[in-house]
Motif scaffolding. Structure first.
Motif, mmCIF file in Angstrom:
data_model
loop_
_atom_site.group_PDB
_atom_site.id
_atom_site.type_symbol
_atom_site.label_atom_id
_atom_site.label_comp_id
_atom_site.label_asym_id
_atom_site.label_seq_id
_atom_site.Cartn_x
_atom_site.Cartn_y
_atom_site.Cartn_z
ATOM 1 N N VAL A 199 54.838 37.593 75.583
ATOM 2 C CA VAL A 199 54.935 39.147 74.969
ATOM 3 C C VAL A 199 55.907 39.969 75.908
ATOM 4 C CG1 VAL A 199 53.871 41.109 74.059
ATOM 5 C CG2 VAL A 199 53.280 38.914 73.140
ATOM 6 N N PHE A 200 56.752 40.429 75.570
ATOM 7 C CA PHE A 200 57.227 41.594 76.332
ATOM 8 C C PHE A 200 57.074 43.005 75.448
ATOM 9 C CE2 PHE A 200 59.392 38.317 78.315
ATOM 10 C CZ PHE A 200 59.452 38.654 79.418
ATOM 11 N N LEU A 201 56.587 44.278 76.176
ATOM 12 C CA LEU A 201 56.465 45.330 75.354
ATOM 13 C C LEU A 201 57.750 46.274 75.705
ATOM 14 C CD1 LEU A 201 53.086 46.535 76.869
ATOM 15 C CD2 LEU A 201 53.789 45.054 74.721
ATOM 16 N N LEU A 202 58.109 47.070 74.648
ATOM 17 C CA LEU A 202 59.274 47.991 74.372
ATOM 18 C C LEU A 202 59.376 49.096 75.499
ATOM 19 C CD1 LEU A 202 60.014 48.737 70.747
ATOM 20 C CD2 LEU A 202 61.629 47.657 72.282
ATOM 21 N N ILE A 235 59.985 53.278 64.040
ATOM 22 C CA ILE A 235 60.988 54.210 64.065
ATOM 23 C C ILE A 235 60.478 55.492 64.120
ATOM 24 C CG2 ILE A 235 61.427 54.165 61.507
ATOM 25 C CD1 ILE A 235 64.277 54.533 61.800
ATOM 26 N N GLY A 236 60.889 56.365 64.784
ATOM 27 C CA GLY A 236 60.663 57.782 64.934
ATOM 28 C C GLY A 236 61.181 58.770 63.822
ATOM 29 N N SER A 237 60.391 59.755 63.702
ATOM 30 C CA SER A 237 61.049 60.678 62.529
ATOM 31 C C SER A 237 62.546 61.016 62.962
ATOM 32 C CB SER A 237 60.122 61.985 62.444
ATOM 33 O OG SER A 237 60.047 62.677 63.913
ATOM 34 N N ASP A 238 62.827 61.079 64.200
ATOM 35 C CA ASP A 238 64.153 61.425 64.575
ATOM 36 C C ASP A 238 65.049 60.185 64.636
ATOM 37 O OD1 ASP A 238 63.312 60.439 66.736
ATOM 38 O OD2 ASP A 238 63.650 62.012 68.169
ATOM 39 N N GLY A 239 64.728 59.044 64.259
ATOM 40 C CA GLY A 239 65.418 58.039 64.341
ATOM 41 C C GLY A 239 65.530 57.014 65.515
ATOM 42 N N HIS A 240 64.567 57.376 66.423
ATOM 43 C CA HIS A 240 64.586 56.674 67.710
ATOM 44 C C HIS A 240 63.786 55.507 67.741
ATOM 45 C CE1 HIS A 240 60.233 58.654 68.547
ATOM 46 N NE2 HIS A 240 60.021 57.588 68.835
ATOM 47 N N ILE A 241 64.205 54.401 68.246
ATOM 48 C CA ILE A 241 63.517 52.985 68.382
ATOM 49 C C ILE A 241 63.255 52.870 69.972
ATOM 50 C CG2 ILE A 241 64.395 51.973 66.132
ATOM 51 C CD1 ILE A 241 66.555 50.482 67.807
ATOM 52 N N GLY A 242 62.211 52.269 70.246
ATOM 53 C CA GLY A 242 61.785 52.371 71.806
ATOM 54 C C GLY A 242 61.491 53.783 71.848
ATOM 55 N N HIS A 253 56.410 63.572 80.171
ATOM 56 C CA HIS A 253 57.707 63.964 79.830
ATOM 57 C C HIS A 253 58.607 62.832 79.794
ATOM 58 C CE1 HIS A 253 56.239 67.935 80.317
ATOM 59 N NE2 HIS A 253 57.018 68.422 79.595
ATOM 60 N N HIS A 254 58.100 61.610 80.633
ATOM 61 C CA HIS A 254 59.100 60.644 80.710
ATOM 62 C C HIS A 254 58.617 59.190 80.620
ATOM 63 C CE1 HIS A 254 60.828 63.882 83.695
ATOM 64 N NE2 HIS A 254 61.858 63.315 83.011
ATOM 65 N N VAL A 255 59.425 58.338 80.260
ATOM 66 C CA VAL A 255 59.208 56.987 80.000
ATOM 67 C C VAL A 255 60.057 56.025 80.358
ATOM 68 C CG1 VAL A 255 58.053 57.479 77.740
ATOM 69 C CG2 VAL A 255 60.430 57.144 77.599
ATOM 70 N N LEU A 256 59.681 54.672 80.574
ATOM 71 C CA LEU A 256 60.521 53.697 80.790
ATOM 72 C C LEU A 256 60.711 52.755 79.395
ATOM 73 C CD1 LEU A 256 59.368 52.322 84.119
ATOM 74 C CD2 LEU A 256 61.833 53.235 83.862
ATOM 75 N N THR A 257 61.894 52.592 78.982
ATOM 76 C CA THR A 257 61.967 51.785 77.637
ATOM 77 C C THR A 257 63.075 50.993 77.785
ATOM 78 O OG1 THR A 257 62.526 52.370 75.252
ATOM 79 C CG2 THR A 257 63.777 53.662 76.834
ATOM 80 N N GLN A 258 63.063 49.878 77.143
ATOM 81 C CA GLN A 258 64.298 48.893 76.791
ATOM 82 C C GLN A 258 65.266 49.854 76.243
ATOM 83 O OE1 GLN A 258 63.703 45.211 74.993
ATOM 84 N NE2 GLN A 258 61.526 44.997 75.554
#
Length: 259
Positions: free
Chosen positions: A62-65, A132-139, A176-181
């Motif tokens: 498994v890899f996380l997003l 999917i976020g309400s603004d259309g984001h993935i990851g 405020h920040h994330v690491l994301t694929q």
């Protein structure tokens, strides 16, 4: 892209679980897992199938997003901890085969590059689950993200922080920040499975599926993918102009053709 409209969230969860189960039973597989509310029903159904039907995850990887910057893996709201409590620790998946980003890495750019390299070294991801976020984001690829982006640091929008505040108790505690694929990284998975339930996701689903391909709606990048399945309930499908056609196509789907 195939759009699968199910009557209820439970039927959505069952359909997504079917896709994951097929990949797991086919042999050693690499899964990409998302956190958040959308895939929870699917995880519960997969846990049930593990306990009741003997579905064996022991050979899966498994890899996380994504992961919050600044949170240790042991933090209860780190995505590494969340996916363990919601899924990994409740099946027979080896925790050593669970891979996540280190949100406390000294060099975040190097950590992002390491993660992309680790996914490639594992042979890539076979099935990638997405919310999917309400603004259309993935990851955590917020609107404006490059459609070919790689794993990297991103700044969360205030709306995303507000959406996640309930998990932390206060919006002030949400990083405020994330690491994301990145969208380019996500797009390298062999099968993308986007899950959405509820009327609150209807606008985002319509924009992703039937709107223009645009960085304004990051999930629209699925339109370019060779094997993308969007599984939604009736409420989340409420703004789809071609919903009747998607239902018709599903009713007449060839018996040999899998999702």
């Amino acid at each position: 892209m195939e759009i699968v409209i199910r009557s209820t969230p439970d039927e959505v969860a069952s359909t997504v679980a079917d896709i994951v189960e097929r990949s797991v039973r086919a042999g050693p597989t690499t899964l990409g897992l998302a956190t958040g509310s959308s895939p929870l029903g699917s995880y519960r159904e997969l846990i049930r199938r593990h306990h009741d039907d003997g579905l064996d995850f022991s050979s899966a990887r498994v890899f996380l997003l994504d992961e919050y910057v600044g949170l240790p893996k042991s933090h209860e709201q780190s995505y590494f901890s969340v996916i363990r409590s919601e899924f990994v620790d409740r099946v027979d998946l080896d925790p050593d085969r669970l891979h996540g980003l280190d949100g406390r890495a000294h060099d975040l750019a190097a950590e992002a590059a390491r993660y992309d390299a680790a996914i490639a070294a594992a042979g890539g991801i076979d099935v990638q689950l997405l919310g999917i976020g309400s603004d259309g984001h993935i990851g955590f690829n917020e609107p404006g993200s490059s459609l070919t982006s790689r794993t990297r640091i991103k700044t969360l929008t205030e709306q995303t922080r507000l959406d996640n505040a309930s998990f932390f108790g206060s919006v002030d505690d949400v990083p405020h920040h994330v690491l994301t694929q990145g969208l380019g990284t996500i797009g390298e998975a062999r099968h993308l499975v986007l899950v959405a339930v509820g009327a609150g996701k209807a606008d985002a689903i319509a924009a992703a599926v039937e709107g223009p391909l645009t960085a304004f709606c990051p999930a629209s990048v699925l339109q370019l993918h060779r094997h993308a399945t969007v599984v939604v309930d009736e409420a989340a499908a409420g703004r789809l102009a071609l919903a009747d056609y998607y239902r018709y196509a599903l009713r007449h789907k060839p018996t040999w053709q899998q999702f």
